[in-house]
Design an enzyme around this catalytic site. Sequence first.
Site, short mmCIF file in Angstrom:
data_model
loop_
_atom_site.label_atom_id
_atom_site.label_comp_id
_atom_site.label_asym_id
_atom_site.label_seq_id
_atom_site.Cartn_x
_atom_site.Cartn_y
_atom_site.Cartn_z
N MET A 1 0.71 -1.22 0.06
CA MET A 1 0.00 -0.11 -0.23
C MET A 1 0.74 1.08 0.17
O MET A 1 0.24 2.29 -0.32
CB MET A 1 -0.90 0.09 1.29
CG MET A 1 -1.56 1.21 1.83
SD MET A 1 -2.33 1.07 3.16
CE MET A 1 -1.97 -0.37 4.01
N VAL A 141 -5.71 -0.66 -3.15
CA VAL A 141 -4.18 -1.09 -3.09
C VAL A 141 -3.35 -0.27 -2.30
O VAL A 141 -2.34 -0.76 -1.56
CB VAL A 141 -3.65 -1.62 -4.31
CG1 VAL A 141 -2.41 -2.28 -4.59
CG2 VAL A 141 -4.70 -2.53 -5.41
N GLU A 142 -3.26 1.05 -2.69
CA GLU A 142 -2.31 2.23 -2.26
C GLU A 142 -2.39 2.33 -0.64
O GLU A 142 -1.37 2.35 -0.07
CB GLU A 142 -2.49 3.18 -3.19
CG GLU A 142 -1.97 3.15 -4.40
CD GLU A 142 -0.49 2.98 -4.84
OE1 GLU A 142 0.14 3.58 -3.67
OE2 GLU A 142 0.02 2.88 -5.68
N SER A 143 -3.58 2.43 -0.40
CA SER A 143 -3.47 2.96 1.15
C SER A 143 -4.96 2.61 1.48
O SER A 143 -5.18 3.04 2.91
CB SER A 143 -3.66 4.71 0.72
OG SER A 143 -5.01 5.07 0.36
#
Length: 562
Positions: A1, A141-143
């Site tokens: 993430m 997915v990132e954060s």
Amino acid sequence: MFAAGLVAGCATSPHSGQSKSAVQQISRKTLAHPSTVPAAAPTAAAEDDAETSYEIPAAQQDYVPHKWPAPTQDLWSQIRSGFKLDPHDERRSVRVWTQFYATHTNHLSTSLKRARPFLWHVVKQVEKRDIPTEIALLPIVESGYNPSAKSYMGASGMWQFMPGTADHMSLPRDWWYDGRDDPIASTNAALNYLQTLNQRYDGDWMLALAAYNAGPGRVDGAIAKAEARGEPTDYWHLDLPDETVQYVPQLLALRRIMMTPARFGVNWPTLANQPRTKVVKLPGQTSMKVAAGMLGMSETQLRRLNPGMRRWASEPGGHDQLLVPSTKASAFENKLASIDPTQLIDRQTHRVQRGDVLSRLARSYGVSIAALRQANDLHSNRIRIGQRLTIPRPGAHESAPPAEPSETYVVQSGDTLWHIAHRYSVSVASLKRANGSGADHLHPGDKIEIPGSAKPAAPSTVVVHSGDSLWSIAKANDVTIKQLRRWNRMDQGTPLTPGTTIAVDGPSPLPNFYEVEPGDSLWSIASRFSMQVNTLRSLNDMSSGSTIQPGERLRLQPAVSG
């Protein structure tokens, strides 16, 4: 993430050979940050060899299909109806990540809940660009769709922008405001960046996503190496960092679950296809506390919607928008239109009297010198009798919702907790809470965490003129010669050169590179820049037996791709 390179969804995978029960043993800390799941899936070539004989036991065969509302009624349905990416659901890494999300539903549910205030805006910007709606899932997915997310590498926000990419995409960052943490501004910048990368790779979204994670420079290099060896140059066959190898499969896994959530035991929620928040323009500098009172909500709730606002008020003459609940927006706009602008600021003022010095005023009011200078747009420590100064609230951002430490500070010679706390506008107590007993005894090179989203203002600087001395500069700026030397990393015999710039109220930024001089050693260079020798070796790919030579350039900051 989290990020590495320009913008990165730093993600490693559960080992593709793990059974379902093995994946379920991942720690609670990993569940909060699934990108840190240990071990890597095998290479794409190994995946292809094993596809016919290996099956991830994540799907149910006997299930009642999920009943999706009409896209016009439900935002998630609208996203699902716009899927365009090749699902690649035969690939082991996609199935492994499908299993991960299906067996860690708390993380997925939390991410979907966090997305609710911002998703409508994301979907509208995705639609406007006519890009695959799977991109609207990328912040999971990132954060985990957390607009306050921070990474140890310096990435920030829902889309995990690194500082270099934020600058490249014109996302403003200053003492008052960080556009990376603004859900609306960062979404616009992230989608623009993804479109640019998609064009760079001739419409190949797999490569564009890989470049978003690892940086286009890294992807270009991998393509060039593959071409030189006569090998395929698609995403699945490139020699890329493991986190990038696992990055696209995470997104495709979310796509796969959304297509048939009941098959994977996921109860996907509904979300009305209408805005839950609205952007409201402010008539001038506005205190977050005052705005929250006008909206009938707590300051903490308002800050959760506006984590890009880093101080007690909006920036004077700068960013002038707030994201507010859509049900409250109209009444808020009416109140703003009728209120006296001077009542929008919850502040204390001080009229400068004879004998006042900025440093003493800062100590008296419990704020940092940097905070006073930023709040009053002062370019030096000079103040004049009769001048009216705005006194910001101490620890201005400490009322923000809890977040991971936004910055790791490397202790320099002469630092005390008091100095560090005042530089970052936080309390000594909060530093101690964030760092435990390690904060009681500081040593140069120690790393301590700065709580919340605090970040110091860039240090003020002066240009050295002919005839200047450290003594004269120190006196003019109400600091000591020792502080000037420490902030500018100047040895006892370092001369002042006319035309150079030196910092006068805090450490000067760490340069990207240092040119080795005669007599230097790794230890002396690391000591000069308050870093560990091992860190210096790691940044420059040096083994324990490596030596340095005069004229050699050593990297002091992580490389930024693209």
